[in-house]
Write a protein that holds these residues in place. Sequence first.
Motif, PDB file in Angstrom:
ATOM      1  N   PRO A   7      11.319   2.043  -2.758  1.00  0.00           N
ATOM      2  CA  PRO A   7      11.419   1.425  -4.085  1.00  0.00           C
ATOM      3  C   PRO A   7      12.849   0.999  -4.448  1.00  0.00           C
ATOM      4  N   ALA A   8      13.836   1.717  -3.960  1.00  0.00           N
ATOM      5  CA  ALA A   8      15.232   1.357  -4.252  1.00  0.00           C
ATOM      6  C   ALA A   8      15.619   0.010  -3.627  1.00  0.00           C
ATOM      7  N   ILE A  13      15.256  -6.884  -1.817  1.00  0.00           N
ATOM      8  CA  ILE A  13      14.135  -7.691  -1.313  1.00  0.00           C
ATOM      9  C   ILE A  13      13.982  -8.926  -2.188  1.00  0.00           C
ATOM     10  N   HIS A  14      14.051  -8.737  -3.493  1.00  0.00           N
ATOM     11  CA  HIS A  14      13.947  -9.862  -4.411  1.00  0.00           C
ATOM     12  C   HIS A  14      15.054 -10.886  -4.144  1.00  0.00           C
ATOM     13  N   ALA A  15      16.269 -10.409  -3.960  1.00  0.00           N
ATOM     14  CA  ALA A  15      17.387 -11.316  -3.674  1.00  0.00           C
ATOM     15  C   ALA A  15      17.175 -12.047  -2.353  1.00  0.00           C
ATOM     16  N   LEU A  16      16.692 -11.339  -1.339  1.00  0.00           N
ATOM     17  CA  LEU A  16      16.453 -11.962  -0.032  1.00  0.00           C
ATOM     18  C   LEU A  16      15.326 -12.990  -0.105  1.00  0.00           C
ATOM     19  N   THR A  33       8.858 -11.767  -9.558  1.00  0.00           N
ATOM     20  CA  THR A  33       9.846 -10.920 -10.226  1.00  0.00           C
ATOM     21  C   THR A  33      10.009  -9.620  -9.440  1.00  0.00           C
ATOM     22  N   GLU A  34      11.066  -8.902  -9.744  1.00  0.00           N
ATOM     23  CA  GLU A  34      11.254  -7.594  -9.118  1.00  0.00           C
ATOM     24  C   GLU A  34      10.070  -6.684  -9.440  1.00  0.00           C
ATOM     25  N   LEU A  41       4.392  -3.635  -3.537  1.00  0.00           N
ATOM     26  CA  LEU A  41       4.863  -2.781  -2.435  1.00  0.00           C
ATOM     27  C   LEU A  41       4.643  -1.288  -2.676  1.00  0.00           C
ATOM     28  N   PHE A  42       4.770  -0.845  -3.937  1.00  0.00           N
ATOM     29  CA  PHE A  42       4.805   0.588  -4.202  1.00  0.00           C
ATOM     30  C   PHE A  42       3.929   1.028  -5.357  1.00  0.00           C
TER      31      PHE A  42
END
Length: 165
Positions: A7-8, A13-16, A33-34, A41-42
Amino acid sequence: MIRTATPADVPVIHALVRELADYEKLLHEARATEEQLREALFGERPAVHAHIAVDDTTGEPVGFALWFLTFSTWRGVHGIYLEDLYVRPTARGAGHGKALLAELAAICVERGYQRLEWAVLNWNAPTIAFYDSLGARPQDEWTTYRLTDQPLTDLGRTTRKPRPE
């Protein structure tokens, strides 16, 4: 080094994802969105998985692979569909992309999955050459179709009968 996302990792991931969209000249379409990524994912029912490529010397994330399960009715088993694979330009050539694909291939082998599939833009010659070098082959007898936005909404509204209230 390749590791399973936590989760951290959602902000990176969002930036990538946004960097990938910019590279593909489609940043205007990158709306996730994040929070949406975190849920996918989680959340309570994760349907997507991610792995992070980390620079061995700095420990910084330099790439990612985001994937989900598919199912082949012909083979009768699951496979993996690689939705996104991206390595930052400054980290390319160091083996991160190959390591991410190797991790997914290992998951396929360990779990008995028989396919690892993905799509690549036709103009992306460097990436196509990279995939070819690994032994991947294009499925050129198939054409991918996609419904989004208004056409998806229009079709969804016309095919369902109204439900009784």
